[in-house]
Design a protein around this motif. Structure first.
Motif, PDB file in Angstrom:
ATOM      1  N   ASP A 126       0.813  -1.217   0.000  1.00 11.02           N
ATOM      2  CA  ASP A 126       0.000   0.000   0.000  1.00 11.02           C
ATOM      3  C   ASP A 126       0.848   1.269   0.000  1.00 11.02           C
ATOM      4  OD1 ASP A 126      -2.221  -1.584  -0.091  1.00 11.02           O
ATOM      5  OD2 ASP A 126      -2.571  -1.561   2.059  1.00 11.02           O
ATOM      6  N   ASP A 127       0.849   2.026   1.123  1.00  7.72           N
ATOM      7  CA  ASP A 127       1.532   3.322   1.148  1.00  7.72           C
ATOM      8  C   ASP A 127       3.007   3.187   1.502  1.00  7.72           C
ATOM      9  OD1 ASP A 127       1.444   2.640   3.797  1.00  7.72           O
ATOM     10  OD2 ASP A 127       0.501   4.485   4.489  1.00  7.72           O
ATOM     11  N   ARG A 128       3.534   1.965   1.459  1.00 13.53           N
ATOM     12  CA  ARG A 128       4.953   1.681   1.699  1.00 13.53           C
ATOM     13  C   ARG A 128       5.355   1.847   3.164  1.00 13.53           C
ATOM     14  NH1 ARG A 128       7.703   1.153  -3.036  1.00 13.53           N
ATOM     15  NH2 ARG A 128       9.717   1.443  -2.016  1.00 13.53           N
ATOM     16  N   SER A 129       4.396   2.020   4.058  1.00  9.57           N
ATOM     17  CA  SER A 129       4.734   2.071   5.478  1.00  9.57           C
ATOM     18  C   SER A 129       4.869   0.671   6.055  1.00  9.57           C
ATOM     19  CB  SER A 129       3.676   2.856   6.257  1.00  9.57           C
ATOM     20  OG  SER A 129       2.434   2.172   6.241  1.00  9.57           O
ATOM     21  N   GLN A 130       4.475  -0.345   5.284  1.00 15.12           N
ATOM     22  CA  GLN A 130       4.627  -1.734   5.696  1.00 15.12           C
ATOM     23  C   GLN A 130       5.319  -2.507   4.580  1.00 15.12           C
ATOM     24  OE1 GLN A 130       0.793  -3.389   6.570  1.00 15.12           O
ATOM     25  NE2 GLN A 130       0.336  -1.951   8.217  1.00 15.12           N
ATOM     26  N   ARG A 131       6.021  -3.566   4.961  1.00 13.39           N
ATOM     27  CA  ARG A 131       6.584  -4.458   3.949  1.00 13.39           C
ATOM     28  C   ARG A 131       6.436  -5.902   4.414  1.00 13.39           C
ATOM     29  NH1 ARG A 131      10.972  -2.342   6.672  1.00 13.39           N
ATOM     30  NH2 ARG A 131      12.635  -3.779   7.277  1.00 13.39           N
ATOM     31  N   LEU A 132       6.126  -6.738   3.465  1.00  7.83           N
ATOM     32  CA  LEU A 132       5.964  -8.171   3.710  1.00  7.83           C
ATOM     33  C   LEU A 132       7.252  -8.874   3.317  1.00  7.83           C
ATOM     34  CD1 LEU A 132       4.279 -10.796   4.201  1.00  7.83           C
ATOM     35  CD2 LEU A 132       3.580 -10.624   1.794  1.00  7.83           C
ATOM     36  N   THR A 133       7.816  -9.636   4.239  1.00  9.09           N
ATOM     37  CA  THR A 133       9.029 -10.406   3.974  1.00  9.09           C
ATOM     38  C   THR A 133       8.699 -11.890   4.043  1.00  9.09           C
ATOM     39  OG1 THR A 133      10.490  -8.691   4.864  1.00  9.09           O
ATOM     40  CG2 THR A 133      11.377 -10.918   4.740  1.00  9.09           C
ATOM     41  N   VAL A 134       9.071 -12.615   2.993  1.00  6.88           N
ATOM     42  CA  VAL A 134       8.833 -14.053   2.909  1.00  6.88           C
ATOM     43  C   VAL A 134      10.173 -14.743   2.677  1.00  6.88           C
ATOM     44  CG1 VAL A 134       7.634 -15.911   1.696  1.00  6.88           C
ATOM     45  CG2 VAL A 134       6.533 -13.668   1.939  1.00  6.88           C
ATOM     46  N   PHE A 135      10.416 -15.819   3.424  1.00  5.52           N
ATOM     47  CA  PHE A 135      11.641 -16.605   3.280  1.00  5.52           C
ATOM     48  C   PHE A 135      11.309 -17.918   2.568  1.00  5.52           C
ATOM     49  CE2 PHE A 135      12.451 -13.807   6.827  1.00  5.52           C
ATOM     50  CZ  PHE A 135      13.772 -13.422   6.640  1.00  5.52           C
ATOM     51  N   GLN A 136      12.122 -18.262   1.566  1.00  3.72           N
ATOM     52  CA  GLN A 136      11.883 -19.474   0.791  1.00  3.72           C
ATOM     53  C   GLN A 136      13.147 -20.325   0.719  1.00  3.72           C
ATOM     54  OE1 GLN A 136       9.363 -18.577  -2.920  1.00  3.72           O
ATOM     55  NE2 GLN A 136      10.374 -16.626  -2.550  1.00  3.72           N
ATOM     56  N   ALA A 137      12.944 -21.614   0.535  1.00 12.71           N
ATOM     57  CA  ALA A 137      14.053 -22.557   0.335  1.00 12.71           C
ATOM     58  C   ALA A 137      14.030 -23.059  -1.095  1.00 12.71           C
ATOM     59  CB  ALA A 137      13.933 -23.729   1.310  1.00 12.71           C
ATOM     60  N   ASP A 138      15.184 -23.458  -1.597  1.00 12.43           N
ATOM     61  CA  ASP A 138      15.239 -24.046  -2.932  1.00 12.43           C
ATOM     62  C   ASP A 138      14.449 -25.355  -2.944  1.00 12.43           C
ATOM     63  OD1 ASP A 138      16.871 -21.994  -3.787  1.00 12.43           O
ATOM     64  OD2 ASP A 138      18.735 -23.097  -3.395  1.00 12.43           O
ATOM     65  N   PRO A 139      13.604 -25.560  -3.948  1.00 14.98           N
ATOM     66  CA  PRO A 139      12.787 -26.788  -4.004  1.00 14.98           C
ATOM     67  C   PRO A 139      13.655 -28.041  -3.982  1.00 14.98           C
ATOM     68  CG  PRO A 139      12.035 -25.174  -5.622  1.00 14.98           C
ATOM     69  CD  PRO A 139      13.325 -24.650  -5.075  1.00 14.98           C
ATOM     70  N   GLY A 140      13.233 -29.013  -3.183  1.00 17.62           N
ATOM     71  CA  GLY A 140      13.934 -30.288  -3.115  1.00 17.62           C
ATOM     72  C   GLY A 140      15.234 -30.264  -2.351  1.00 17.62           C
ATOM     73  N   SER A 141      15.539 -29.157  -1.695  1.00 20.51           N
ATOM     74  CA  SER A 141      16.814 -29.035  -0.973  1.00 20.51           C
ATOM     75  C   SER A 141      16.658 -29.459   0.484  1.00 20.51           C
ATOM     76  CB  SER A 141      17.314 -27.594  -1.033  1.00 20.51           C
ATOM     77  OG  SER A 141      16.426 -26.742  -0.309  1.00 20.51           O
ATOM     78  N   LEU A 142      17.800 -29.643   1.141  1.00 25.10           N
ATOM     79  CA  LEU A 142      17.784 -29.909   2.579  1.00 25.10           C
ATOM     80  C   LEU A 142      17.232 -28.712   3.343  1.00 25.10           C
ATOM     81  CD1 LEU A 142      21.237 -31.709   3.052  1.00 25.10           C
ATOM     82  CD2 LEU A 142      18.948 -32.750   2.975  1.00 25.10           C
ATOM     83  N   ASP A 143      17.416 -27.514   2.782  1.00 24.07           N
ATOM     84  CA  ASP A 143      16.856 -26.319   3.414  1.00 24.07           C
ATOM     85  C   ASP A 143      15.331 -26.388   3.448  1.00 24.07           C
ATOM     86  OD1 ASP A 143      19.452 -25.218   3.639  1.00 24.07           O
ATOM     87  OD2 ASP A 143      19.355 -24.484   1.585  1.00 24.07           O
ATOM     88  N   GLN A 144      14.736 -26.945   2.391  1.00 22.90           N
ATOM     89  CA  GLN A 144      13.283 -27.098   2.373  1.00 22.90           C
ATOM     90  C   GLN A 144      12.839 -28.101   3.442  1.00 22.90           C
ATOM     91  OE1 GLN A 144      11.326 -28.858  -1.153  1.00 22.90           O
ATOM     92  NE2 GLN A 144      10.032 -27.019  -1.181  1.00 22.90           N
ATOM     93  N   ASP A 145      13.629 -29.149   3.633  1.00 21.17           N
ATOM     94  CA  ASP A 145      13.322 -30.104   4.700  1.00 21.17           C
ATOM     95  C   ASP A 145      13.377 -29.430   6.067  1.00 21.17           C
ATOM     96  OD1 ASP A 145      13.059 -32.091   2.802  1.00 21.17           O
ATOM     97  OD2 ASP A 145      15.115 -32.827   3.029  1.00 21.17           O
TER      98      ASP A 145
END
Length: 282
Positions: free
Chosen positions: A248-267
């Protein structure tokens, strides 16, 4: 500290980081009492008088012209973000820039639904000073131990400097801390006298010597997407990619963390999600 004082402090900090040889000047044989360029050297490089340079650094000059700022930026070898920060502080000192609207603490239902949709990817919504306004369970669990604090104290910068678990959660703690402050300095350029910013800085300055040292370096930088490694006490060591989206007015930001598909990080994210089902996360 006034905006003019902040402008002067930024100029002093940047001058201290430039060696004479960096800008084609002889290092000289005399002993320098302070690191970096002397004021007269900066003044000569920027084409301004030494008296004007002194007034700027002492916060006694609050209306430098565009050409003067350009000359200082060139002399101090500022990068694009540092140059923008310089102009932001100058605008504040001259009271030319409109303030950033106060942070909106209400997070829209659609944003909350989106955070649920991306699970088990950790996600949270931050305001401009990094208060956590909303999060999915994995977003809270990712910052191990922050659930011990009441919701009104959950702030990612406060967590980094004041929560003991942060020291082990981030393998490169100093970089994580420095990056968070570089982003906060950009906020300061838009509204140096904001009460929420001043309160956070005052608290951290009082309780963390490392904060005071890093804050006075005046590093600036915008938070970008990137990879970050975590050493989580329950989910192990894993590396995630973060994406930040302004809302919206840039007073908020959404941060999402992702892992590489099929990686140990995803596990590891699946383990983190399992942890949330066993823990009460208010």
């Amino acid at each position: 500290m006034t905006a003019a004082d902040e402008l002067g402090a930024f100029l002093r900090a940047r001058r201290a980081r430039i060696q004479p040889t960096d800008v084609g000047l002889p290092s000289g044989s005399g002993l320098r009492r302070t690191p970096g360029l002397r004021r007269e050297e900066l003044a000569a490089l920027a084409g301004i008088s030494i008296e004007y340079c002194i007034r700027l650094e002492q916060g006694k000059e609050s209306n430098p012209s565009g050409p003067v700022l350009d000359a200082l930026a060139r002399a101090l070898r500022l990068d694009q973000e540092e140059r923008a920060h310089l102009y932001g502080l100058a605008n504040q000192a001259a009271r030319r820039a409109p303030g950033v609207p106060a942070s909106q603490h209400a997070v829209r239902p659609g944003t909350r639904q989106l955070m649920e949709t991306v699970r088990p990817c950790p996600a949270y919504v931050l305001n401009r000073t990094n208060d956590i306004l909303a999060a999915n369970p994995e977003g809270i669990a990712l910052l191990a131990g922050i659930a011990e604090w009441p919701p009104e104290r959950r702030n990612t910068i406060r967590y980094t400097f004041l929560h003991p678990t942060a020291r082990t959660l981030y393998p490169d703690w100093r970089k994580a801390a420095a990056d968070s402050l570089a982003q906060l300095r950009l906020v300061q350029a838009t509204d140096a006298n904001a009460a929420d910013l001043a309160a956070l800085v005052e608290e951290l300055d009082a309780h963390s010597e490392e904060f005071a040292c890093m804050w006075n370096r005046y590093d600036v930088g915008r938070r970008r997407s990137g990879r970050k490694t975590f050493r989580h006490p329950q989910a192990g060591t894993f590396t995630l990619t973060s994406e930040s989206l302004h809302l919206d007015d840039r007073s908020q930001r959404l941060t999402v963390f992702q892992a590489d598909p099929g990686s140990l990080d995803q596990d590891a994210l699946k383990v983190l999600s399992a942890v949330t089902s066993l823990t009460d996360l208010p």
